[in-house]
Design a protein around this motif. Structure first.
Motif, PDB file in Angstrom:
ATOM      1  N   TYR A 186       2.382  35.985 -12.872  1.00  0.00           N
ATOM      2  CA  TYR A 186       1.040  36.404 -13.291  1.00  0.00           C
ATOM      3  C   TYR A 186       0.692  37.733 -12.626  1.00  0.00           C
ATOM      4  O   TYR A 186       0.943  37.946 -11.444  1.00  0.00           O
ATOM      5  CB  TYR A 186       0.003  35.353 -12.909  1.00  0.00           C
ATOM      6  N   GLY A 187       0.133  38.647 -13.419  1.00  0.00           N
ATOM      7  CA  GLY A 187      -0.262  39.934 -12.885  1.00  0.00           C
ATOM      8  C   GLY A 187       0.821  40.991 -12.937  1.00  0.00           C
ATOM      9  O   GLY A 187       0.639  42.092 -12.432  1.00  0.00           O
ATOM     10  N   ARG A 188       1.955  40.652 -13.549  1.00  0.00           N
ATOM     11  CA  ARG A 188       3.049  41.614 -13.743  1.00  0.00           C
ATOM     12  C   ARG A 188       3.158  41.926 -15.228  1.00  0.00           C
ATOM     13  O   ARG A 188       3.139  41.041 -16.070  1.00  0.00           O
ATOM     14  CB  ARG A 188       4.387  41.028 -13.285  1.00  0.00           C
ATOM     15  N   CYS A 189       3.300  43.190 -15.545  1.00  0.00           N
ATOM     16  CA  CYS A 189       3.439  43.628 -16.930  1.00  0.00           C
ATOM     17  C   CYS A 189       4.739  43.090 -17.512  1.00  0.00           C
ATOM     18  O   CYS A 189       5.799  43.210 -16.892  1.00  0.00           O
ATOM     19  CB  CYS A 189       3.417  45.156 -16.988  1.00  0.00           C
ATOM     20  N   GLU A 190       4.646  42.492 -18.679  1.00  0.00           N
ATOM     21  CA  GLU A 190       5.835  41.945 -19.333  1.00  0.00           C
ATOM     22  C   GLU A 190       6.753  43.032 -19.883  1.00  0.00           C
ATOM     23  O   GLU A 190       7.904  42.753 -20.186  1.00  0.00           O
ATOM     24  CB  GLU A 190       5.426  40.997 -20.469  1.00  0.00           C
ATOM     25  N   ARG A 191       6.264  44.254 -20.008  1.00  0.00           N
ATOM     26  CA  ARG A 191       7.096  45.340 -20.533  1.00  0.00           C
ATOM     27  C   ARG A 191       7.775  46.150 -19.440  1.00  0.00           C
ATOM     28  O   ARG A 191       8.979  46.354 -19.465  1.00  0.00           O
ATOM     29  CB  ARG A 191       6.261  46.254 -21.421  1.00  0.00           C
ATOM     30  N   GLY A 206      -9.415  32.511  -6.914  1.00  0.00           N
ATOM     31  CA  GLY A 206      -8.128  33.089  -7.260  1.00  0.00           C
ATOM     32  C   GLY A 206      -7.870  33.040  -8.757  1.00  0.00           C
ATOM     33  O   GLY A 206      -8.662  32.490  -9.529  1.00  0.00           O
ATOM     34  N   PRO A 207      -6.743  33.610  -9.187  1.00  0.00           N
ATOM     35  CA  PRO A 207      -6.432  33.659 -10.616  1.00  0.00           C
ATOM     36  C   PRO A 207      -6.340  32.276 -11.251  1.00  0.00           C
ATOM     37  O   PRO A 207      -6.821  32.080 -12.369  1.00  0.00           O
ATOM     38  CB  PRO A 207      -5.089  34.383 -10.689  1.00  0.00           C
ATOM     39  N   ASP A 262      -9.532  41.008 -14.176  1.00  0.00           N
ATOM     40  CA  ASP A 262     -10.905  40.507 -14.107  1.00  0.00           C
ATOM     41  C   ASP A 262     -11.558  40.510 -15.476  1.00  0.00           C
ATOM     42  O   ASP A 262     -12.264  39.579 -15.851  1.00  0.00           O
ATOM     43  CB  ASP A 262     -11.753  41.342 -13.140  1.00  0.00           C
ATOM     44  N   VAL A 263     -11.301  41.578 -16.235  1.00  0.00           N
ATOM     45  CA  VAL A 263     -11.888  41.717 -17.558  1.00  0.00           C
ATOM     46  C   VAL A 263     -11.127  40.889 -18.587  1.00  0.00           C
ATOM     47  O   VAL A 263     -11.719  40.265 -19.472  1.00  0.00           O
ATOM     48  CB  VAL A 263     -11.908  43.207 -17.993  1.00  0.00           C
ATOM     49  N   PRO A 271      -3.418  45.960 -12.786  1.00  0.00           N
ATOM     50  CA  PRO A 271      -4.542  46.124 -11.865  1.00  0.00           C
ATOM     51  C   PRO A 271      -5.511  44.935 -11.919  1.00  0.00           C
ATOM     52  O   PRO A 271      -5.759  44.360 -12.980  1.00  0.00           O
ATOM     53  CB  PRO A 271      -5.233  47.407 -12.355  1.00  0.00           C
ATOM     54  N   ALA A 272      -6.035  44.585 -10.750  1.00  0.00           N
ATOM     55  CA  ALA A 272      -6.964  43.455 -10.640  1.00  0.00           C
ATOM     56  C   ALA A 272      -8.172  43.638 -11.553  1.00  0.00           C
ATOM     57  O   ALA A 272      -8.678  42.659 -12.124  1.00  0.00           O
ATOM     58  CB  ALA A 272      -7.411  43.289  -9.192  1.00  0.00           C
TER      59      ALA A 272
END
Length: 110
Positions: free
Chosen positions: A82-87, A3-4, A98-99, A93-94
């Motif tokens: 985590y995984g939500r755009c701050e803007r 997981g993340p 990943d990158v 996207p996963a």
């Protein structure tokens, strides 16, 4: 697949290890400069000790910045953000995570 949080913790350990190595390299350069009275600033044969020290310092600053980014991502993960755009608030996207696991924005907002 992990997981993340696990990926971020692994990234944190990798960067912290790199930073420890760079700090050791920096100490080595500084100690080497104490053991010589050569005029390294005017030595045409190679890089100066000051240049080497500057290079290691720049790499260490980059590693510290990345470590800060990983810590911020871990804090977002703990907070559930985590995984939500701050803007825009959209899901990042996963593939992007990943990158670039420390990404704060989606591709559109980046």
């Amino acid at each position: 697949m992990s997981g993340p949080r696990e990926r971020l913790l692994a990234e944190r350990e990798r960067v912290a290890s790199r930073l420890r190595d760079l700090d050791g390299d920096h100490r080595g350069v500084v100690e080497a400069s104490r053991d010589t009275n050569a005029d390294d600033e005017h030595d045409p044969e190679g890089a100066t000790i000051a240049f080497e020290r500057s290079q290691v310092d720049a790499l260490a600053r980059q590693a510290r910045h990345h470590l800060d980014e990983v810590d911020a991502a871990l804090a977002r993960e703990s907070a559930g953000d985590y995984g939500r755009c701050e803007r825009c608030g959209s899901e990042i996207p996963a593939e992007r995570l990943d990158v670039r696991p420390t990404a704060r924005t989606c591709v559109t907002c980046a």
